[in-house]
Motif scaffolding. Structure first.
Motif, PDB file in Angstrom:
ATOM      1  N   LYS A  83      -0.200  -3.824  -0.185  1.00 27.81           N
ATOM      2  CA  LYS A  83      -1.191  -3.969  -1.266  1.00 27.81           C
ATOM      3  C   LYS A  83      -1.613  -5.432  -1.424  1.00 27.81           C
ATOM      4  O   LYS A  83      -2.759  -5.720  -1.780  1.00 27.81           O
ATOM      5  N   ASP A 123      -8.190   3.261  -1.089  1.00 29.59           N
ATOM      6  CA  ASP A 123      -7.879   3.245  -2.525  1.00 29.59           C
ATOM      7  C   ASP A 123      -8.566   2.069  -3.223  1.00 29.59           C
ATOM      8  O   ASP A 123      -9.183   2.220  -4.285  1.00 29.59           O
ATOM      9  N   SER A 142      -5.533   3.592   4.566  1.00 26.42           N
ATOM     10  CA  SER A 142      -5.519   4.438   3.368  1.00 26.42           C
ATOM     11  C   SER A 142      -5.410   3.606   2.096  1.00 26.42           C
ATOM     12  O   SER A 142      -6.019   3.932   1.067  1.00 26.42           O
ATOM     13  N   HIS A 143      -4.654   2.508   2.145  1.00 26.50           N
ATOM     14  CA  HIS A 143      -4.579   1.614   0.985  1.00 26.50           C
ATOM     15  C   HIS A 143      -5.921   0.912   0.754  1.00 26.50           C
ATOM     16  O   HIS A 143      -6.328   0.679  -0.394  1.00 26.50           O
ATOM     17  N   VAL A 194      -4.196  -5.951   1.400  1.00 24.29           N
ATOM     18  CA  VAL A 194      -5.499  -5.367   1.065  1.00 24.29           C
ATOM     19  C   VAL A 194      -6.241  -6.242   0.057  1.00 24.29           C
ATOM     20  O   VAL A 194      -7.453  -6.455   0.176  1.00 24.29           O
ATOM     21  N   GLU A 218       4.674   1.269   1.510  1.00 23.42           N
ATOM     22  CA  GLU A 218       4.621   2.724   1.556  1.00 23.42           C
ATOM     23  C   GLU A 218       3.528   3.221   2.508  1.00 23.42           C
ATOM     24  O   GLU A 218       2.513   2.569   2.689  1.00 23.42           O
ATOM     25  N   ARG A 219       3.803   4.337   3.147  1.00 23.24           N
ATOM     26  CA  ARG A 219       2.952   5.017   4.124  1.00 23.24           C
ATOM     27  C   ARG A 219       3.093   4.456   5.537  1.00 23.24           C
ATOM     28  O   ARG A 219       2.370   4.866   6.433  1.00 23.24           O
ATOM     29  N   ASN A 254      -1.853  10.766   3.523  1.00 21.92           N
ATOM     30  CA  ASN A 254      -2.090   9.427   2.982  1.00 21.92           C
ATOM     31  C   ASN A 254      -3.343   9.369   2.113  1.00 21.92           C
ATOM     32  O   ASN A 254      -3.464   8.495   1.247  1.00 21.92           O
TER      33      ASN A 254
END
Length: 311
Positions: A216, A18, A14-15, A219, A179-180, A40
């Motif tokens: 993050k 984004d 999900s990140h 990613v 997060e998540r 998410n």
């Protein structure tokens, strides 16, 4: 590009959705929602450049229709069983969800002519060693079914990449936090302390020591490798060059929750069968490519705790 992301509703996936949307790509995300969560990606639903499909990668007819209609330029394959303890109890979990999903995706790519592929691999392929791990380290002797499933996946990816001219990027993750997330040491500690604020039971002796990376950060590393590594077949380690002990994580969780809980260790050098007590990465290859994690391992852990607690 039109990009397909498997495991797109998951923690890391999900990140990545984004980040890829922020770069202007059109995305189709597939997830069976076994570990992934629709919340998410709820903020992405309805966007012109984002489509979510709830589907199982092993459902061949449905997946062939998706590939035929999607005409994808690239696949980011993140779908897998990421719960190593669960896979240790039943080998079929990682055979199906970690290895067989990868093999099926490769088959779909071959059939429909998709020529760019990213694969999320793991430190678990190395097994138990106290050596510093780099991209060329061997022999590879995984001690978990999850690690075995990822290593078998890498073998088939290598063969497909060469045989069918699929440009490939593989990055091997350490422990990822943020997060998540849906499981892992921080997740477990927080939930244990919510049930019993006076005592935290820690599996093992607390000396288990591994690198942790903020999601993050990870990613950003994935995208950097894909954008800057240009060989037909690319393999890179991602993570932090620092490490954190489990006992340090326990202390940080207790501190951030404002508790005075006592820590009780179950003993032994590992938490469960298949758990590797210690590893470290040599990140010089990805550093030479121009990427370095923004946060240290301890900073990543503390940030993840704070995010999980809503701070």
């Amino acid at each position: 590009m039109h990009v397909l992301i498997t495991g797109g509703a998951g923690f890391i996936g999900s990140h990545l959705c984004d980040a890829l949307l922020a770069k202007g790509h059109k995305l189709t995300a597939i997830d069976n929602l076994v570990l992934g969560r629709k919340e998410n990606i709820f903020h992405l639903l309805g966007g012109n450049d984002f489509e979510f499909i709830e589907e199982d990668l092993l459902h061949e007819k449905a997946m062939r229709d998706i590939f035929k209609n999607g005409k994808f330029d690239m696949v980011y394959h993140l779908a897998a069983n990421s719960d190593i303890q669960k896979g240790g109890k039943d080998p079929m979990v990682d055979y199906n969800l970690t290895f067989n999903t990868t093999f099926h995706v490769l088959q779909y790519m071959k059939e429909f002519g998709v020529k760019k592929f990213f694969f999320a691999s793991t430190s678990a392929i190395y097994g138990e060693t106290y050596d510093v791990l780099d991209e060329d380290y061997g022999p590879l002797r995984p001690v978990s079914n999850y690690g075995a499933g990822k290593l078998a996946s890498e073998a088939f990816i290598s063969a497909f990449s060469l045989t069918y001219q699929i440009q490939t990027w593989i990055t091997r993750f350490p422990n990822v936090v943020g997060e998540r997330f849906t499981h892992g040491v921080i997740y477990d500690f927080i939930h244990k302390l919510q049930k019993n604020p006076a005592e935290l039971v820690v599996l093992g002796n607390g000396e288990q020591c591994k690198p942790y990376v903020y999601v993050k950060d990870l990613v950003a590393g994935i995208l950097h490798v894909v954008e800057h590594a240009t060989d037909p077949y690319n393999v890179y380690m991602l993570g932090s060059d620092t490490r954190t002990k489990v006992k340090e994580i326990a202390a940080m969780v207790i501190e951030e929750m404002g508790l005075e809980a006592k820590i009780k260790y179950t003993g032994g050098d590992r938490g469960w069968a298949g758990d590797v007590p210690e590893f470290r990465y040599d990140l010089s290859k990805v550093n030479r490519l121009g990427w370095k994690a923004a946060y240290t391992s301890n900073e990543s852990v503390r940030l993840a705790i704070q995010k999980a607690l809503g701070k």
